[in-house]
Design a protein around this motif. Structure first.
Motif, PDB file in Angstrom:
ATOM      1  N   MET A 111      65.263  20.343  10.713  1.00 52.98           N
ATOM      2  CA  MET A 111      65.718  20.144  12.097  1.00 52.98           C
ATOM      3  C   MET A 111      65.163  21.216  13.109  1.00 52.98           C
ATOM      4  N   PRO A 112      64.079  20.438  14.057  1.00 51.67           N
ATOM      5  CA  PRO A 112      63.500  21.292  14.992  1.00 51.67           C
ATOM      6  C   PRO A 112      64.146  22.472  15.522  1.00 51.67           C
ATOM      7  N   GLY A 113      63.615  23.450  15.870  1.00 50.59           N
ATOM      8  CA  GLY A 113      64.206  24.698  16.529  1.00 50.59           C
ATOM      9  C   GLY A 113      64.173  24.706  17.936  1.00 50.59           C
ATOM     10  N   ASP A 114      63.897  23.851  18.824  1.00 49.60           N
ATOM     11  CA  ASP A 114      63.782  23.814  20.437  1.00 49.60           C
ATOM     12  C   ASP A 114      65.378  23.296  20.840  1.00 49.60           C
ATOM     13  N   GLY A 115      65.540  24.001  21.876  1.00 52.42           N
ATOM     14  CA  GLY A 115      66.737  23.733  22.583  1.00 52.42           C
ATOM     15  C   GLY A 115      67.087  22.396  23.372  1.00 52.42           C
ATOM     16  N   ALA A 116      65.885  21.609  23.107  1.00 52.40           N
ATOM     17  CA  ALA A 116      65.902  20.116  23.916  1.00 52.40           C
ATOM     18  C   ALA A 116      66.726  19.163  23.209  1.00 52.40           C
ATOM     19  N   GLN A 117      66.945  19.558  21.985  1.00 53.81           N
ATOM     20  CA  GLN A 117      67.892  18.477  21.315  1.00 53.81           C
ATOM     21  C   GLN A 117      69.151  18.273  22.030  1.00 53.81           C
ATOM     22  N   ALA A 118      69.316  16.831  22.010  1.00 57.94           N
ATOM     23  CA  ALA A 118      70.726  16.413  22.716  1.00 57.94           C
ATOM     24  C   ALA A 118      71.811  16.730  21.716  1.00 57.94           C
ATOM     25  N   VAL A 119      73.040  17.119  22.146  1.00 57.09           N
ATOM     26  CA  VAL A 119      74.015  17.536  21.459  1.00 57.09           C
ATOM     27  C   VAL A 119      74.549  16.316  20.618  1.00 57.09           C
ATOM     28  N   ALA A 120      74.236  14.968  21.407  1.00 58.08           N
ATOM     29  CA  ALA A 120      75.042  13.568  20.909  1.00 58.08           C
ATOM     30  C   ALA A 120      74.073  13.445  19.535  1.00 58.08           C
ATOM     31  N   ASP A 121      72.760  13.413  19.740  1.00 58.84           N
ATOM     32  CA  ASP A 121      71.877  13.224  18.588  1.00 58.84           C
ATOM     33  C   ASP A 121      72.182  14.192  17.274  1.00 58.84           C
ATOM     34  N   LEU A 122      72.423  15.411  17.700  1.00 59.17           N
ATOM     35  CA  LEU A 122      72.837  16.262  16.431  1.00 59.17           C
ATOM     36  C   LEU A 122      74.097  15.728  15.789  1.00 59.17           C
ATOM     37  N   ILE A 123      75.017  15.438  16.455  1.00 57.14           N
ATOM     38  CA  ILE A 123      76.209  14.905  15.870  1.00 57.14           C
ATOM     39  C   ILE A 123      76.048  13.913  15.083  1.00 57.14           C
ATOM     40  N   ALA A 124      75.325  12.915  15.738  1.00 53.67           N
ATOM     41  CA  ALA A 124      74.964  11.610  15.003  1.00 53.67           C
ATOM     42  C   ALA A 124      74.281  11.664  13.629  1.00 53.67           C
ATOM     43  N   VAL A 125      73.278  12.738  13.882  1.00 55.43           N
ATOM     44  CA  VAL A 125      72.420  13.002  12.456  1.00 55.43           C
ATOM     45  C   VAL A 125      73.308  13.717  11.660  1.00 55.43           C
ATOM     46  N   GLY A 126      73.673  14.669  11.847  1.00 57.69           N
ATOM     47  CA  GLY A 126      74.568  15.495  11.235  1.00 57.69           C
ATOM     48  C   GLY A 126      75.715  14.702  10.389  1.00 57.69           C
ATOM     49  N   GLY A 127      76.474  13.785  11.394  1.00 53.21           N
ATOM     50  CA  GLY A 127      77.509  13.022  10.863  1.00 53.21           C
ATOM     51  C   GLY A 127      76.645  11.873   9.863  1.00 53.21           C
ATOM     52  N   ASP A 128      75.731  11.491   9.856  1.00 51.05           N
ATOM     53  CA  ASP A 128      75.000  10.462   8.745  1.00 51.05           C
ATOM     54  C   ASP A 128      74.834  11.445   7.433  1.00 51.05           C
ATOM     55  N   ARG A 129      74.213  12.600   7.717  1.00 48.96           N
ATOM     56  CA  ARG A 129      74.114  13.539   6.481  1.00 48.96           C
ATOM     57  C   ARG A 129      75.271  13.626   5.653  1.00 48.96           C
ATOM     58  N   LEU A 130      76.333  14.037   6.156  1.00 51.22           N
ATOM     59  CA  LEU A 130      77.627  14.210   5.562  1.00 51.22           C
ATOM     60  C   LEU A 130      78.285  12.954   5.120  1.00 51.22           C
ATOM     61  N   ALA A 131      78.015  11.734   5.869  1.00 51.10           N
ATOM     62  CA  ALA A 131      78.695  10.668   5.298  1.00 51.10           C
ATOM     63  C   ALA A 131      77.679  10.253   3.914  1.00 51.10           C
ATOM     64  N   GLN A 132      76.454  10.444   3.887  1.00 54.16           N
ATOM     65  CA  GLN A 132      75.837  10.237   2.748  1.00 54.16           C
ATOM     66  C   GLN A 132      76.088  11.088   1.567  1.00 54.16           C
ATOM     67  N   ALA A 133      76.822  12.303   1.817  1.00 53.87           N
ATOM     68  CA  ALA A 133      76.915  13.494   1.006  1.00 53.87           C
ATOM     69  C   ALA A 133      78.549  12.862   0.417  1.00 53.87           C
ATOM     70  N   GLY A 134      79.154  11.842   0.997  1.00 52.64           N
ATOM     71  CA  GLY A 134      80.617  11.624   0.584  1.00 52.64           C
ATOM     72  C   GLY A 134      81.562  12.349   1.121  1.00 52.64           C
ATOM     73  N   VAL A 135      81.461  12.839   2.624  1.00 53.81           N
ATOM     74  CA  VAL A 135      82.194  13.732   3.120  1.00 53.81           C
ATOM     75  C   VAL A 135      83.184  12.582   3.816  1.00 53.81           C
ATOM     76  N   ASP A 136      84.619  13.030   3.709  1.00 60.47           N
ATOM     77  CA  ASP A 136      85.386  12.160   4.369  1.00 60.47           C
ATOM     78  C   ASP A 136      85.585  11.735   5.765  1.00 60.47           C
ATOM     79  N   THR A 137      85.055  12.839   6.495  1.00 61.70           N
ATOM     80  CA  THR A 137      85.422  12.791   7.836  1.00 61.70           C
ATOM     81  C   THR A 137      84.080  13.324   8.406  1.00 61.70           C
ATOM     82  N   PRO A 138      82.956  12.767   8.035  1.00 64.97           N
ATOM     83  CA  PRO A 138      81.779  13.216   8.589  1.00 64.97           C
ATOM     84  C   PRO A 138      81.153  13.410   9.955  1.00 64.97           C
ATOM     85  N   ARG A 139      81.619  12.664  10.918  1.00 66.86           N
ATOM     86  CA  ARG A 139      81.379  12.917  12.248  1.00 66.86           C
ATOM     87  C   ARG A 139      82.346  14.087  12.788  1.00 66.86           C
ATOM     88  N   HIS A 140      83.497  14.214  12.474  1.00 63.45           N
ATOM     89  CA  HIS A 140      84.267  15.251  12.942  1.00 63.45           C
ATOM     90  C   HIS A 140      83.706  16.741  12.291  1.00 63.45           C
TER      91      HIS A 140
END
Length: 309
Positions: free
Chosen positions: A1-30
């Motif tokens: 995950m890049p270290g600059d602060g220009a990353q959109a919050v919505a994108d970070l949530i989407a990418v993070g949610g996808d990662r957690l969903a693939q790991a089998g987390v029940d509520t990934p986006r939350h």
């Protein structure tokens, strides 16, 4: 995950949610949103607002004691831990329980929402009895969530928490200290006893004088291993399993100890497994309680015993 602060919050949530969903987390986006909130020292509503407005992380951390690069690094590290299915509450270090923010981590049972019903029941009983200084004992205190909630919501209540696991008791002490910063009376009104909650000599000086005993003991049958990975692999086994094939060994011992602690007319409120309603009621009646019933949780399942001495 890049270290600059220009990353959109919505994108970070989407990418993070996808990662957690693939790991089998029940509520990934939350979970991704909560982790980002923790990493940026922001509230969940602030994160939701930033995502809606298209803000980036730099704007979210503006004016805080952390910069965007550090926040992103923290978020990435926490996501990796959650991907390994470490409980969310262990990662952020706390869990909400009623009006308190309870500190938790490895070695202590994470308080659940359904357990708040025990506090509701206890508060209702105390209120109906017009008690100003009730004596309350929390057997198998764990993090201290139940007893500390009663102590903070009933000014003047004297509460004893009993926990035999030394590591769990360290979390109890920490929570007493944390809650005491907001409620100074706690240091005088909450008493921690590191002892076996089922032992006849534990708090023997209180026998026959206690108004309310509350307990969320280990009660899962040994034959019923939890399906949820986080519970099975991270919650302390001593806080989960009731010590017998049907899970009733510890709850029965709690009922016996409560019967000795309570005054005539006092009440025991104890959480149990959904399979144990009839047995806990029958055992309470056989142990000297004048009346006993089971109450349901928010899903309509039998969840806790209410027994009057």
């Amino acid at each position: 995950m890049p270290g600059d602060g220009a990353q959109a919050v919505a994108d970070l949530i989407a990418v993070g949610g996808d990662r957690l969903a693939q790991a089998g987390v029940d509520t990934p986006r939350h979970d991704a949103k909560l982790l980002l909130a923790e990493a940026t020292r922001a509230s969940l509503s602030d994160v939701d607002k930033a995502a809606l407005l298209g803000d980036d992380v730099a704007r979210l951390v503006d004016g805080k004691s952390i910069d965007a690069a550090a926040a992103l690094a923290d978020y990435s590290a926490m996501l990796a831990r959650r991907e390994r299915r470490e409980p969310l509450q262990y990662i952020v270090g706390h869990a909400p329980f009623r009006y308190l923010d309870i500190k938790v981590g490895p070695g202590v049972f994470i308080p659940r929402q359904e357990t708040e019903l025990l506090v509701d029941e206890a508060l209702g009983w105390i209120t109906r009895g017009g008690m100003y200084c009730p004596r309350v004992v929390d057997l198998c205190a764990g993090s201290g969530a139940i007893g500390l909630s009663i102590a903070t919501e009933v000014p003047g209540a004297q509460v004893w928490g009993v926990e035999k696991d030394v590591l769990a008791a360290q979390w109890t002490r920490r929570n007493v200290s944390e809650v005491g910063a907001t409620f100074p009376d706690i240091t005088a009104n909450y008493h921690l006893e590191i002892a076996d909650a089922t032992c006849p000599t534990t708090l023997a000086q209180l026998d026959g004088t206690v108004d309310v005993v509350v307990s969320n003991p280990p009660y899962i049958p040994l034959t019923d291993v939890p399906e949820q990975f986080e519970v099975r692999e991270y919650d302390p086994q001593t806080a989960l399993y009731g010590g017998s094939a049907d899970g009733m060994m510890v709850p029965e011992r709690i009922i016996v100890r409560a019967a000795a602690l309570l005054r005539a007319g006092g009440v025991l409120i104890m959480e149990h497994d959904v399979t144990q309603a009839d047995r806990t009621v029958a055992f309470a009646r056989a142990s000297g309680f004048a009346d006993a019933r089971t109450e349901i949780d928010l899903t309509g399942r039998p969840r806790y015993l209410v027994a009057t001495r």
